[in-house]
Structures are given as C-alpha cells and as structure tokens.
Design an enzyme around this catalytic site. Structure first.
Site, PDB file in Angstrom:
ATOM      1  N   THR A 218      57.373  47.768  38.034  1.00 40.10           N
ATOM      2  CA  THR A 218      56.420  48.702  38.653  1.00 40.10           C
ATOM      3  C   THR A 218      55.153  48.000  39.136  1.00 40.10           C
ATOM      4  OG1 THR A 218      55.542  49.195  36.458  1.00 40.10           O
ATOM      5  CG2 THR A 218      57.216  50.716  37.330  1.00 40.10           C
ATOM      6  N   GLY A 219      55.013  46.708  38.834  1.00 34.50           N
ATOM      7  CA  GLY A 219      53.820  45.963  39.250  1.00 34.50           C
ATOM      8  C   GLY A 219      53.976  45.357  40.635  1.00 34.50           C
TER       9      GLY A 219
ATOM     10  N   ASP B 257      54.345  42.105  41.722  1.00 34.45           N
ATOM     11  CA  ASP B 257      55.407  41.113  41.938  1.00 34.45           C
ATOM     12  C   ASP B 257      56.785  41.732  41.753  1.00 34.45           C
ATOM     13  OD1 ASP B 257      53.238  39.476  42.139  1.00 34.45           O
ATOM     14  OD2 ASP B 257      53.870  38.034  40.608  1.00 34.45           O
TER      15      ASP B 257
ATOM     16  N   THR C 195      51.244  31.059  34.450  1.00 37.23           N
ATOM     17  CA  THR C 195      50.057  31.287  35.271  1.00 37.23           C
ATOM     18  C   THR C 195      49.103  30.102  35.308  1.00 37.23           C
ATOM     19  OG1 THR C 195      47.965  32.509  35.285  1.00 37.23           O
ATOM     20  CG2 THR C 195      49.163  32.523  33.228  1.00 37.23           C
TER      21      THR C 195
ATOM     22  N   GLU D 260      46.113  30.431  34.985  1.00 35.56           N
ATOM     23  CA  GLU D 260      45.078  30.688  33.964  1.00 35.56           C
ATOM     24  C   GLU D 260      45.251  29.735  32.776  1.00 35.56           C
ATOM     25  OE1 GLU D 260      42.403  32.958  32.821  1.00 35.56           O
ATOM     26  OE2 GLU D 260      42.133  32.865  34.975  1.00 35.56           O
TER      27      GLU D 260
ATOM     28  N   TYR E 273      44.316  36.089  27.371  1.00 32.52           N
ATOM     29  CA  TYR E 273      45.467  36.156  28.297  1.00 32.52           C
ATOM     30  C   TYR E 273      46.030  34.761  28.532  1.00 32.52           C
ATOM     31  CZ  TYR E 273      47.861  36.421  32.848  1.00 32.52           C
ATOM     32  OH  TYR E 273      48.757  36.303  33.880  1.00 32.52           O
TER      33      TYR E 273
ATOM     34  N   LYS F  28      49.737  33.421  27.381  1.00 34.62           N
ATOM     35  CA  LYS F  28      50.683  32.935  28.394  1.00 34.62           C
ATOM     36  C   LYS F  28      51.078  31.477  28.112  1.00 34.62           C
ATOM     37  CE  LYS F  28      51.453  36.173  31.604  1.00 34.62           C
ATOM     38  NZ  LYS F  28      52.754  36.495  32.211  1.00 34.62           N
TER      39      LYS F  28
ATOM     40  N   HIS G 116      48.155  35.316  43.396  1.00 35.50           N
ATOM     41  CA  HIS G 116      48.794  35.822  44.617  1.00 35.50           C
ATOM     42  C   HIS G 116      48.534  37.316  44.726  1.00 35.50           C
ATOM     43  CE1 HIS G 116      51.686  35.217  41.349  1.00 35.50           C
ATOM     44  NE2 HIS G 116      52.170  36.400  41.689  1.00 35.50           N
TER      45      HIS G 116
HETATM   46  P1  NAP Z   1      50.964  43.712  37.407  1.00 36.03           P
HETATM   47  O1  NAP Z   1      50.921  44.279  38.785  1.00 36.03           O
HETATM   48  O2  NAP Z   1      49.838  43.952  36.482  1.00 36.03           O
HETATM   49  O3  NAP Z   1      52.324  44.239  36.723  1.00 36.03           O
HETATM   50  C1  NAP Z   1      52.548  44.081  35.348  1.00 36.03           C
HETATM   51  C2  NAP Z   1      53.832  44.801  34.987  1.00 36.03           C
HETATM   52  O4  NAP Z   1      54.073  44.646  33.580  1.00 36.03           O
HETATM   53  C3  NAP Z   1      53.806  46.325  35.241  1.00 36.03           C
HETATM   54  O5  NAP Z   1      55.063  46.712  35.741  1.00 36.03           O
HETATM   55  C4  NAP Z   1      53.597  46.883  33.850  1.00 36.03           C
HETATM   56  O6  NAP Z   1      54.072  48.202  33.692  1.00 36.03           O
HETATM   57  C5  NAP Z   1      54.422  45.907  33.039  1.00 36.03           C
HETATM   58  N1  NAP Z   1      54.122  45.946  31.603  1.00 36.03           N
HETATM   59  C6  NAP Z   1      52.910  45.841  30.999  1.00 36.03           C
HETATM   60  N2  NAP Z   1      53.043  45.895  29.676  1.00 36.03           N
HETATM   61  C7  NAP Z   1      54.361  46.050  29.412  1.00 36.03           C
HETATM   62  C8  NAP Z   1      55.127  46.185  28.215  1.00 36.03           C
HETATM   63  N3  NAP Z   1      54.560  46.187  27.007  1.00 36.03           N
HETATM   64  N4  NAP Z   1      56.476  46.320  28.318  1.00 36.03           N
HETATM   65  C9  NAP Z   1      57.071  46.336  29.540  1.00 36.03           C
HETATM   66  N5  NAP Z   1      56.395  46.247  30.708  1.00 36.03           N
HETATM   67  C10 NAP Z   1      55.061  46.096  30.632  1.00 36.03           C
HETATM   68  O7  NAP Z   1      51.181  42.126  37.471  1.00 36.03           O
HETATM   69  P2  NAP Z   1      51.665  41.199  38.701  1.00 36.03           P
HETATM   70  O8  NAP Z   1      50.464  40.778  39.477  1.00 36.03           O
HETATM   71  O9  NAP Z   1      52.818  41.837  39.368  1.00 36.03           O
HETATM   72  O10 NAP Z   1      52.131  39.907  37.913  1.00 36.03           O
HETATM   73  C11 NAP Z   1      53.477  39.770  37.447  1.00 36.03           C
HETATM   74  C12 NAP Z   1      53.516  38.743  36.336  1.00 36.03           C
HETATM   75  O11 NAP Z   1      53.052  37.476  36.841  1.00 36.03           O
HETATM   76  C13 NAP Z   1      52.620  39.041  35.140  1.00 36.03           C
HETATM   77  O12 NAP Z   1      53.284  38.549  34.003  1.00 36.03           O
HETATM   78  C14 NAP Z   1      51.366  38.225  35.401  1.00 36.03           C
HETATM   79  O13 NAP Z   1      50.719  37.929  34.189  1.00 36.03           O
HETATM   80  C15 NAP Z   1      51.959  37.007  36.067  1.00 36.03           C
HETATM   81  N6  NAP Z   1      51.107  36.306  37.020  1.00 36.03           N
HETATM   82  C16 NAP Z   1      50.524  36.982  38.036  1.00 36.03           C
HETATM   83  C17 NAP Z   1      49.772  36.272  38.973  1.00 36.03           C
HETATM   84  C18 NAP Z   1      49.115  36.982  40.121  1.00 36.03           C
HETATM   85  O14 NAP Z   1      48.211  36.391  40.735  1.00 36.03           O
HETATM   86  N7  NAP Z   1      49.548  38.191  40.481  1.00 36.03           N
HETATM   87  C19 NAP Z   1      49.603  34.882  38.854  1.00 36.03           C
HETATM   88  C20 NAP Z   1      50.236  34.221  37.793  1.00 36.03           C
HETATM   89  C21 NAP Z   1      51.003  34.940  36.897  1.00 36.03           C
HETATM   90  P3  NAP Z   1      53.133  49.496  33.983  1.00 36.03           P
HETATM   91  O15 NAP Z   1      53.282  49.773  35.467  1.00 36.03           O
HETATM   92  O16 NAP Z   1      53.728  50.544  33.130  1.00 36.03           O
HETATM   93  O17 NAP Z   1      51.729  49.122  33.625  1.00 36.03           O
HETATM   94  N1  GDD Z   2      38.413  41.478  38.507  1.00 43.27           N
HETATM   95  C1  GDD Z   2      37.203  41.101  38.929  1.00 43.27           C
HETATM   96  N2  GDD Z   2      36.259  42.050  39.203  1.00 43.27           N
HETATM   97  N3  GDD Z   2      36.962  39.775  39.059  1.00 43.27           N
HETATM   98  C2  GDD Z   2      35.742  39.415  39.521  1.00 43.27           C
HETATM   99  C3  GDD Z   2      34.753  40.340  39.848  1.00 43.27           C
HETATM  100  C4  GDD Z   2      35.011  41.728  39.664  1.00 43.27           C
HETATM  101  O1  GDD Z   2      34.189  42.598  39.912  1.00 43.27           O
HETATM  102  N4  GDD Z   2      33.672  39.657  40.295  1.00 43.27           N
HETATM  103  C5  GDD Z   2      33.980  38.362  40.265  1.00 43.27           C
HETATM  104  N5  GDD Z   2      35.237  38.205  39.780  1.00 43.27           N
HETATM  105  C6  GDD Z   2      35.902  36.906  39.548  1.00 43.27           C
HETATM  106  C7  GDD Z   2      36.501  36.769  38.153  1.00 43.27           C
HETATM  107  O2  GDD Z   2      35.466  36.466  37.204  1.00 43.27           O
HETATM  108  C8  GDD Z   2      37.470  35.615  38.401  1.00 43.27           C
HETATM  109  O3  GDD Z   2      36.799  34.396  38.329  1.00 43.27           O
HETATM  110  C9  GDD Z   2      37.935  35.849  39.840  1.00 43.27           C
HETATM  111  O4  GDD Z   2      37.004  36.784  40.414  1.00 43.27           O
HETATM  112  C10 GDD Z   2      39.343  36.414  39.964  1.00 43.27           C
HETATM  113  O5  GDD Z   2      39.454  37.518  39.101  1.00 43.27           O
HETATM  114  P1  GDD Z   2      40.756  38.464  39.114  1.00 43.27           P
HETATM  115  O6  GDD Z   2      41.040  38.924  40.490  1.00 43.27           O
HETATM  116  O7  GDD Z   2      40.570  39.496  38.059  1.00 43.27           O
HETATM  117  O8  GDD Z   2      41.960  37.462  38.775  1.00 43.27           O
HETATM  118  P2  GDD Z   2      42.103  36.310  37.680  1.00 43.27           P
HETATM  119  O9  GDD Z   2      42.018  35.001  38.413  1.00 43.27           O
HETATM  120  O10 GDD Z   2      41.214  36.511  36.536  1.00 43.27           O
HETATM  121  O11 GDD Z   2      43.594  36.553  37.170  1.00 43.27           O
HETATM  122  C11 GDD Z   2      44.655  36.770  38.106  1.00 43.27           C
HETATM  123  O12 GDD Z   2      45.242  35.547  38.454  1.00 43.27           O
HETATM  124  C12 GDD Z   2      45.884  34.842  37.369  1.00 43.27           C
HETATM  125  C13 GDD Z   2      46.432  33.538  37.949  1.00 43.27           C
HETATM  126  O13 GDD Z   2      45.404  32.569  38.008  1.00 43.27           O
HETATM  127  C14 GDD Z   2      45.655  37.717  37.455  1.00 43.27           C
HETATM  128  O14 GDD Z   2      46.612  38.088  38.416  1.00 43.27           O
HETATM  129  C15 GDD Z   2      46.379  37.053  36.300  1.00 43.27           C
HETATM  130  O15 GDD Z   2      47.417  37.896  35.816  1.00 43.27           O
HETATM  131  C16 GDD Z   2      46.986  35.732  36.816  1.00 43.27           C
HETATM  132  O16 GDD Z   2      47.669  35.069  35.778  1.00 43.27           O
END
Ligand code: NAP
Ligand code: GDD
Length: 344
Positions: free
Chosen positions: A11-12, A14, A126, A128, A150, A154, A180
C-alpha cells in the site's frame, strides 16, 4: 508458468510501483496488507492495478501470520518493502520501529528458512544506514553509522539479510536505496510536503510552509526507476547487495526553489539559521519559514550515492532527472489541489 511474488508494504509508494512492474512482466502478485480501519489502496488505484492484485492479511509483528502467508501463497520471490519508514517518527517510536523494521525482517527470513529456502528475498535497505557519512560518495563498502532508530533498525535487518544468505544459502539481496520520490510519496516526507504546500499556496488555500533543516542534502531519484533495480537484483544468479542512487545531491532549499518554479512562483531565501526565510519574489511575503519542531535529535546532513555496481552488474540506471521529478511532483499536486481530489 508465471512467477508468483509476495510484496509486503504494497500500500506504500514503492509497493505500488513495484507491483505495476511485476504485473507488466506477467507475475502473479500477492499484496501483503496489514489490517487498518480504512481501506488503503489509493496508490494502487491511481496506477490502475488495485483489481489485479490478490491481497493477503499480513503484519511484520506477527510470526504465525507470516508463516501462514508464506505457506499459503508459495511465492517464488518475496519483496520486503513493509516498514515504519518515517525517520522522524522513529525517534518517538523507537521500540516499535525496531520491532517492525528490524525484527520483522528476521521473522520473514525465518519463515523462508523454515518453509522454503528456494524463495528469493529482497530487503528494502536504506542510505539512512550511512547516517553520519564516513566517506562521500557512499558505496557498498562505505562503513555504516546510522543516526536514527530507523537507521539502526534497518542496519540490523541488513546484516540479518547478509547473514541468512551466508549461513543458510538463501538467495537474499539487500538494496541500499537512496531517497526516491514520486507523486505517490507520503505527505510527511519533505519533498511531497513541499510540493503539496506550494500547490495549496498557489491555489490560495495556504499562506506558508514550515520546514526544518533547509540545508540537508539528499540524493533524490524517481521511485519508478528504483523498483526496476529491485527486480533486477532478485533475478541475478547470485544474491548480493547493491546501492541504487543518482550520484547527484541537492538541498531541501534547492528542492523548494525548483518546485516553486514549476508552479510559476519565484522564492528567494535570506537570513541564517532560525531566521532564514523564503520570500515570494514578487510580493516579498514569507512563504517558507523555519520551524525547529521539524528538526531531528540527530540529523543526516548529506547523502550522495555511487551507483556504479548496480550500473555495471545489473545494467540499471535511473531515467528520470532530478528536475523532471520535482516538476512532475509539483504539477501533480497542483492538479490534485485545483481539482479537489487529494486522496493521500
Ligand atoms: P511507505 O510508503 O511508508 O510504505 C510502507 C509500507 O509498509 C506501507 O504499505 C505500510 O502499510 C507497510 N507497513 C508498515 N508497518 C507494517 C507492518 N507492521 N506490517 C506490514 N506492513 C507494514 O514506504 P516506501 O517509501 O514505499 O518505502 C518502501 C520501503 O523502502 C520501506 O521499507 C522503506 O523503509 C524503504 N526505503 C525507502 C526509501 C525511499 O526513499 N522511499 C529509501 C530507502 C529505503 P500501511 O499502508 O498500512 O501503513
Ligand atoms: N520530513 C521532513 N519534514 N523533513 C524535513 C523537513 C520537514 O519539514 N524540513 C527539513 N527536512 C529534512 C530532514 O531533516 C531530512 O534531512 C531531509 O529533509 C529528508 O527528510 P525526509 O523526506 O523525511 O526523508 P529521510 O531522508 O529522512 O528518509 C527517507 O529516505 C530514506 C533513505 O535515505 C525515507 O524515505 C526513509 O524511509 C528512507 O530510508
């Protein structure tokens, strides 16, 4: 016969793009969905694939449920995208985040170990994990230094994926993905927060957006490109770990300026620290205000990935530029606000 994939986190953001890709390749896709009080398939519906996915009830916190789901669906491949993925929340819910993002992965790996070592596994790791970066750009050999619960959870999951690969010969790969984004991004993440707020300001529904650290720099790519890399990792004869990144980094402030420009606005920044403000270039009105409520107890200041290994070994490369990504997100949010159809 078509392959069968079990996608957690469907549902997220990716999950939606990956399912679209897998369906286009003829996969039978099982979407693992946790029980919530509201139906939560708006992203899948936006891509027009919600009816093509078989959903199964699934929660990373419940071992017995994971075992049953894997036994019943008998997948060829499991993509573990489920997580508590918001870094800021992990400071408020560190134990929960550890249980889902860390131990949850071990539960899935244990299910594979118990039920079918032939199942191929992808773990959503990630950038992170690099946190307080020890080298720039970051590659697969850069030491990790997570800066949030987090990131630490991870990192545990990443090493468990590596360990199950080495200990039990499971085809388990870890994709170390840099940020992404897309129009399907959650609104709490900074990119979407910015594009949605600017769209509201442009449509007269809001006056300003309050942000935290404007100087933070990220390597931002398009989520649709990154799911292709996930799939390619799982198709390799041998499992391994790969970085997916663009090799470019930009600040939050740059993102604001580019998103504003896509909507025909000009924002100019002045001042330092908490006094820094982004003003409307025409009226001088403050549009971006710094709010310490959005600062993190420990910050990741800069991320910049080196995707060389994925480029050479997987033939992967991103297709969408940073500018195109920002423009697509800004315009999509403008359309949503103008048309009053904001579903997430
Ligand atoms: P997202 O939009 O926040 O989606 C997270 C998904 O995990 C949602 O479907 C959520 O369900 C599900 N979930 C949360 N807790 C759960 C649980 N206890 N059991 C089963 N499902 C659960 O994240 P995303 O951006 O698509 O990212 C996908 C994955 O890649 C994540 O693991 C994230 O940490 C990792 N990642 C993301 C990025 C990025 O930049 N997007 C980068 C590096 C790694 P609900 O809809 O019910 O909340
Ligand atoms: N969310 C948020 N809100 N971030 C802010 C804000 C704000 O108002 N202002 C500044 N930021 C800065 C955060 O402090 C961080 O340095 C940067 O913007 C990106 O924040 P997020 O978009 O929340 O993403 P993230 O980098 O912390 O984490 C995302 O990327 C990771 C991969 O590097 C998430 O998708 C993680 O799940 C993923 O692993």
């Amino acid at each position: 016969m078509s392959k069968r994939a079990l996608v957690t986190g469907i549902t997220g953001q990716d999950g939606a793009y990956l399912s679209q890709l897998l369906l286009s390749k003829g996969y039978e896709v099982y979407g693992a969905v946790r029980r919530t009080s509201s139906i939560n398939t708006a992203r899948l519906a936006d891509l027009g694939i919600d009816k093509d996915i078989k959903t199964v009830e699934f929660d990373l916190l419940e071992m017995s449920n994971i075992l049953r789901v894997v036994e019943q669906t008998k997948p060829d491949e499991i993509y573990n995208l489920a997580a508590q993925s918001f870094v800021a929340t992990s400071f408020e819910q560190p134990i929960y985040t550890g249980s889902v993002d860390g131990l949850g992965v071990t539960r899935v790996l244990e299910a594979i170990r118990t039920l079918g070592k032939g199942i191929r596994f992808y773990q959503a790791s990630t950038s992170e994990m690099f946190g307080k970066v020890q080298a720039t750009p970051q590659s697969e050999t850069t030491p990790f230094y997570p800066r949030s619960p987090y990131g630490a959870a991870k990192l545990y999951a990443h090493w468990m994926t590596v360990n199950y690969r080495e200990a039990y010969d499971i085809h388990a790969s870890s994709g170390i993905l840099f940020n992404h984004e897309s129009p399907l991004r959650g609104t709490e993440f900074v990119t979407r927060k910015i594009t949605l707020a600017l769209a509201r300001i442009q449509c007269g529904e809001a006056r300003e957006v309050r942000l935290g650290n404007l100087a933070a720099k990220r390597d931002w790519g398009f989520a649709g490109d990154y799911v292709e890399g996930m799939w390619r990792m799982v198709q390799q004869p041998k499992a391994d770990d790969y970085i997916l990144a663009t090799g470019e980094t930009h600040s939050v402030e740059e993102f604001v300026c580019l998103a504003a420009a896509a909507l025909g606005m000009e924002i100019t920044f002045e001042g330092d620290g908490l006094q820094r403000v982004g003003r409307d270039g025409k009226t001088g009105r403050p549009i971006v205000v710094v709010d310490p409520a959005f600062f993190r107890p420990t910050e990741v200041d800069l991320l910049l990935g080196n995707p060389h290994k994925a480029t050479t070994a997987l033939g992967w490369q991103r297709k969408v530029s940073f500018q195109q990504l920002v423009e697509d997100m800004a315009r999509k949010d403008f359309d949503r606000v103008r048309d009053g159809c904001l579903r997430y």
